[in-house]
Each structure stands twice: as C-alpha cells, then as structure tokens.
Design an enzyme around this catalytic site. Structure first.
Site, mmCIF file in Angstrom:
data_model
loop_
_atom_site.group_PDB
_atom_site.id
_atom_site.type_symbol
_atom_site.label_atom_id
_atom_site.label_comp_id
_atom_site.label_asym_id
_atom_site.label_seq_id
_atom_site.Cartn_x
_atom_site.Cartn_y
_atom_site.Cartn_z
ATOM 1 N N ASP A 149 8.021 -6.574 14.477
ATOM 2 C CA ASP A 149 9.336 -7.111 14.095
ATOM 3 C C ASP A 149 9.909 -6.286 12.941
ATOM 4 O OD1 ASP A 149 11.443 -8.937 14.110
ATOM 5 O OD2 ASP A 149 10.421 -10.361 12.780
ATOM 6 N N ASP A 206 13.873 -0.885 13.352
ATOM 7 C CA ASP A 206 15.064 -1.371 12.662
ATOM 8 C C ASP A 206 15.640 -0.261 11.794
ATOM 9 O OD1 ASP A 206 17.029 -2.565 11.233
ATOM 10 O OD2 ASP A 206 15.796 -4.186 10.415
ATOM 11 N N ASN A 239 11.212 -17.727 12.850
ATOM 12 C CA ASN A 239 10.118 -17.559 11.904
ATOM 13 C C ASN A 239 10.103 -18.697 10.875
ATOM 14 O OD1 ASN A 239 8.047 -16.527 10.345
ATOM 15 N ND2 ASN A 239 9.282 -14.957 9.355
HETATM 16 P P1 13P Z 1 14.240 -16.860 10.839
HETATM 17 O O1 13P Z 1 13.177 -16.709 9.814
HETATM 18 O O2 13P Z 1 15.575 -17.161 10.264
HETATM 19 O O3 13P Z 1 13.861 -17.833 11.906
HETATM 20 O O4 13P Z 1 14.424 -15.437 11.542
HETATM 21 C C1 13P Z 1 13.351 -14.862 12.213
HETATM 22 C C2 13P Z 1 13.648 -13.484 12.651
HETATM 23 O O5 13P Z 1 14.764 -13.138 12.984
HETATM 24 C C3 13P Z 1 12.536 -12.541 12.687
HETATM 25 O O6 13P Z 1 12.943 -11.277 13.053
#
Ligand code: 13P
Length: 291
Positions: free
Chosen positions: A84, A105, A235
C-alpha cells in the site's frame, strides 16, 4: 489462495461491486480478515503499508506469515498480498519478497517522474506476474507520517498513467485517509465521472481505487461503485473497532479475572471486532459470494 489483484478487480468492475482492501498490522489482523473472507466467500486484498511492513520486521516476514496462514487456515477464496502506497524502493522489496501485488505511489512526485517510475515498475511487476496500482492526485490525511490534503486528480493525467499498462488506478476525488473532518465536502463525483469518461474515451478503462474508505457514508460508497470504483481501502476503521473492543475488555476488568491477561484472551475482543467490521464492509461493497 494467493493470487494477484488483477482478475478479482476486473471481475468486480464487470459485476459492479468492489473488493475490500484491508490493511494488516499483525497476526490477529491477518487471521481475522482471512477467516471473514473465507466465511463470506469473498475475494480480499491484504494491504501492507511500508510502516506496517517494518513493524512486522520486514516484507519477507509478512509474505511468510500470509502464505503459511493462507495454507493452514485452508483459505480457498482469492487473496492478494498488496503493498500500500509503496515507494520506488519499497516496490522492489515487495516484488522480491513474494508479494502478489504492489502499489507505486508517485502522486507526490513531479508528474513526469511519476510516469517514468510507474513505467519501469509496471515492467518489473508484470515480468514476475504481480499486479500493479498507481496513483494520481494525492489522497489527503496522514499515512505513515506523510500528510497530504484531499486533492482531485486531473483526468488527463489519469489517462496518461492508465496508458502505461497498470492494472488499476487510484485517483484522488477529495478522499482523505483517517477520520473525515466535520467540514469535509464529500467525494467529488464530478471528478470521478470525468476520469471514467476520459479513460473510456482513450481506450484505457480499468478498475478504479478509492482510498480513505473509513467513514465514507454508505450512499457515497454505493455511488462511487456505480461510477466505476472496484477496490476500496479501509484501514482506520479496523483500528478504531480494535481499540474500542480492547478498551471495553480492560475497563470491565476482564484482564484481571482468572487468566484474562492471557494475550489470546486480551486480544480476542479486538479480533472479533475486526471480523465484524470486515463482514460489514464486504456486505456493503457487494463482494460476498463473489469468490
Ligand atoms: P483509511 O485509513 O481512511 O481507512 O484509509 C485506508 C487507505 O486508504 C489505505 O491506503
């Protein structure tokens, strides 16, 4: 069953639902998400940020844990192990460690550099059979100490990045990581619609990714899916329910009763809370029974 995220997201795009990407932090998180996906017969993406990877002592540890757990729990639904918000170096580390999918990213880089590095990483990932996500237009909020404000991506830039051979695209549409502030203006469906139309016009239509899934109202999620979002990242919401359930257990004094201090007992309410949250999201995203 560990697979790339490409097929599951192409199917989600066709079927007009979204696959949940849930970030993992440790064994409890991973087990809760895998078991829920299996119970609901849903495909799933396990997201690992560079910070969480470091916390778990490195991407190789993560791969070993996820592969072994997938096997020992008898998971048959499609599971992607995905980096991620990867840096350039982080992407190579995950390719080497055996991840099945990466996100590069480059949204904070000058656009030409984002294009150049994404192009290179598409080749590296595809050469070894991984899927790859790229990003245009920074997602707001804080992720591993990097703070950005919700930015709407430029459809022209989206089409350019999409043409590089990536498998799915994260485009900022006013979304923010973490809890949304009270004065948040909501998702920009105008931007999402413009991006989708441009991708179709240029012949580079692909699954779109919505980051910052925590706290987006259900009706906005449904609309985003109807406009082409096929992957939704969550997340913070799992972290919050884990915290709340753990707090409740301790405040009720249960850690002080019998063997309530045993970590297997102490962490269990949080584990169950993550399972319930993941189930709720899979039902909302429409991925139940789509394995
Ligand atoms: P949140 O923590 O707002 O749910 O976002 C998670 C996210 O986009 C991880 O890449």
């Amino acid at each position: 069953m560990l697979v790339t995220a490409k097929d599951m997201l192409d199917k989600a795009k066709e079927g007009r639902y979204a696959v949940g990407h849930f970030n993992i932090n440790n064994l409890e998180w991973t087990k809760a998400i895998l078991l829920t996906a299996q119970e609901l017969q849903s495909p799933v993406i396990l997201g690992v940020s560079e910070g969480a990877g470091k916390y778990m002592t490195g991407f190789e540890t993560v791969t070993a844990m996820v592969k072994a757990m997938d096997k020992s729990l008898g998971i048959t639904v499609p599971v992607a192990l995905h980096l991620d918000h990867g840096t350039y170096e982080g992407c190579y580390k995950c390719i080497k460690a055996g991840f099945t999918s990466i996100m590069f990213d480059g949204s904070h880089l000058p656009f030409d550099e984002n294009v150049e590095k994404t192009t290179e990483l598409v080749h590296a990932a595809h050469h070894l059979g991984l899927s790859i996500e790229a990003e245009v237009g920074a997602i707001g909020g804080e992720e591993d100490g990097v703070i950005g404000k919700g930015e709407c991506a430029d459809p022209e830039e989206c089409a350019k990045i999409a043409s590089l051979g990536i498998d799915f695209l994260a485009a900022g549409i006013g979304n923010i990581h973490g809890v949304y502030p009270d004065n948040w203006e909501g998702l920009s469906f105008e931007t999402l619609d413009a991006i989708k139309k441009k991708l179709i016009a240029d012949g580079v239509d692909m699954p779109l990714v919505l980051h910052g899934g925590t706290g987006i109202p259900d009706d906005m999620i449904a609309k985003a899916i109807s406009l082409g979002v096929s992957k939704i990242n969550v997340n913070t919401e799992c972290q919050l329910v884990f915290r709340d359930a753990t707090r409740e257990y301790i405040e009720a004094g249960k850690d002080q009763q019998g063997k309530g201090f045993d970590p297997r007992k102490l962490l269990n309410p949080g584990f169950e809370a993550i399972k319930a949250k993941v189930k709720e999201k899979m039902e909302l995203f429409g991925s139940v029974g789509k394995a």
